[in-house]
Design an enzyme around this catalytic site. Structure first.
Site: not given
Length: 579
Positions: A257, A306, A402, A367, A133
């Protein structure tokens, strides 16, 4: 313009006097991965554990986690590489010691989870299938059911909990909302007031007393108009902790997100998430002209961290005058998509989009809360007897942003650490039951104002911010806080809305003070990092002894160690000063 007015918080929410009482060694609040793990580990050594959850055991945020859980499980991977990726994603604000704990203890915790019955996807060779990811340089994401990892982890943990339901040493109360923490005169936490809906004799507001309280209540996603979080994510534990005098940190670092399915103008509430793992398998972000715009913006292109991807999408939307972009997965083929992402494909098709033949409209939405109740490496807070873990906590792991799939791992690792610490302390006779007090100032905001509050936060403290927008948000939140509480009917809807208000005021204060762009947000008036001024954390606390109950915000330089024990959890501000 004038500086924003001071934020003043009540000690308690307006509520009926407790009509029932129960007692335990440890009260665990929340039934996501953090709460369930902690409760199960504690019960191995502690006589009586009480687990309360806001709806049903299976309805926390964990079950919505699509991507997976990150851990260095592959032979070619290492804890050091996982640490390096986490530090990069955190944009200079992670506590490296906390990250070392996460990445070194994480693999063992995941293997224990497998031992409890969690069934991760495996290849033909029988080994766990790992994928990648955003922000990860290795395939280290273990997943289950293709894109239903959280649901499988939740199922496995709940199955273990069900196995001990008959044990009189563990009690589970569902449909239970924590209203406020109970403390003694010195601020030691000795339980919580809990409102239970329709649970036989245990109904209405009661007092759950305990030698220690563990808050694992999840995030605050419902503070915004659009979020991937479930409806229960109203920040109840964070807000109750703040009112009681616990320190909260890094609240301004809200992760938006990048790929949440865009349902059109005016869509509110929980929005469908399109997992980062879809990009990990080769899907590409494109604009309305079909142009792939991440190539050249970052070495990892569509798999950049992100914050980078969300910012790129926002900039492309602004440049093209649109309110969304597209995620193109058509080249992956229907068969692969249906096998690897059955939940996402089914949900998209329900909403009229077939990912096998159409690009998916996406836009950033709230998110994850990277900040929360400030803890040390054992989950202790600055209030004796109070612990926090999971999204409700701020361990220093996430920094300003994060890393994908670190949240489930953080819940596992730090819940385990809390259980070990509490087992030792309770066994040594520490943390006796204290006599708590329940008197003090109260206040509440009518639940009818929730949508207005969400609009204020979305407009003023969303992914695009400025001095003007945050100042306006603080003024509007102050106006909401000043509305007569007599209009509000005490109950879950108003309590939740008031919790969102209190956290919104603290979050907006931090967003106003942080004059730079970092993590998941853009400050239009300060578009770049400013390490000279802002390699720092903002910590919020209300001194329980302050009769005015003003929120104090302290700026701590990042070079100062993240707290290693509860004595270091609140700084007096002498190094950097109050803001």
């Amino acid at each position: 313009m004038r500086d924003p007015a001071p934020v003043v918080l009540p000690r308690f929410l307006t509520s009926p006097a407790p009509g029932w009482a129960t007692e335990a060694d440890v009260l665990v609040v929340g039934s996501g991965i953090a709460g369930l793990t902690c409760a199960l580990r504690l019960r191995e050594h502690v006589d009586r554990v009480l687990l309360v959850t806001k709806t049903r055991l299976s309805e926390g945020s964990t079950q919505w986690a699509q991507g997976g859980i990150a851990a260095a499980l592959a032979p070619e991977d290492s804890a050091q590489e996982h640490l390096d990726d986490t530090l990069v994603a955190g944009v200079g604000l992670c506590d490296e010691t906390a990250v070392e704990v996460l990445v070194t203890e994480g693999p063992a915790r995941v293997r224990e989870l497998i031992g409890l019955g969690a069934r991760f996807d495996r290849g033909a060779d029988g080994e766990i299938t790992l994928t990648r990811e955003g922000g990860h340089h290795r395939d280290r994401i273990a997943h289950a059911g293709g894109d239903a990892t959280g649901a499988e982890i939740s199922r496995a943990l709940i199955a273990q909990l069900e196995a001990v339901r008959a044990d009189p040493g563990i009690e589970v109360i569902e449909h239970a909302l924590v209203v406020d923490l109970l403390t003694d005169q010195e601020g030691t936490v000795g339980g919580a007031t809990v409102h239970v809906i329709g649970e036989g004799e245990v109904d209405g507001v009661g007092a759950a007393r305990a030698r220690a309280v563990v808050l694992a209540t999840g995030g605050l996603g419902q503070i915004y108009s659009a979020t991937t979080n479930p409806p229960v994510a109203t920040g109840d534990g964070m807000a109750a902790a703040l009112r009681a005098g616990a320190a909260l940190a890094d609240l301004e670092f809200v992760q938006f997100h990048p790929t949440v399915m865009h349902l059109g103008e005016g869509a509110t509430g929980q929005q469908p998430l399109v997992s980062e793992a879809v990009r990990g398998e080769g899907a590409v972000l494109v604009d309305e002209q079909g142009k792939a715009f991440m190539t050249g913006l970052h070495p990892m292109a569509d798999l950049a961290p992100r914050d980078v991807v969300a910012r790129a999408i926002l900039e492309r939307m602004e440049a093209t005058g649109t309110d969304h972009v597209y995620l193109d997965a058509r080249h992956l083929g229907a068969g692969f998509l249906e096998q690897r992402f059955p939940t996402i494909v089914a949900r998209c098709r329900e909403l009229g989009i077939d990912p096998a033949t159409q690009p998916i409209p996406v836009a950033p939405a709230q998110h994850y809360a990277s900040g929360g109740i400030r803890t040390d490496l054992r989950g202790r807070t600055n209030l004796p007897g109070l612990y926090a873990c999971g999204e409700a906590s701020c361990t220093g792991v996430h920094g300003a942003n994060r890393l994908a799939s670190n949240s489930l791992l953080e819940g596992l690792v730090f819940a385990h650490r809390i259980a070990e610490d509490l087992t030792a302390r309770l066994g040594a006779g520490e943390l006796p039951l204290v006599t708590t007090t329940g008197a003090g100032s109260t206040g509440i905001l009518d639940g009818r104002h929730r949508r207005e509050l969400q609009q204020v936060m979305t407009r003023g403290v969303g992914p695009l911010r400025s001095e003007d927008s945050t100042r306006a948000a603080l003024a509007e939140l102050a106006e909401l806080a000043g509305r007569p509480s007599e209009e509000a009917e005490p109950g879950p809807r108003s309590w939740e809305t008031t919790n969102l208000l209190h956290l919104g005021q603290a979050l907006a204060t931090a967003a106003h003070l942080r004059e730079e762009t970092r993590g998941g947000h853009v400050r239009r008036d300060h578009p770049h990092h400013d390490d000279a001024q802002w390699a720092a954390h903002l910590v919020h606390v209300v001194d329980p002894g302050d009769p005015d109950r003003e929120l104090t915000t302290i700026k701590l330089d990042v070079a100062l160690a993240w707290p290693q024990d509860e004595d270091d959890l609140v700084d007096d501000g002498s190094d950097e000063g109050e803001q």
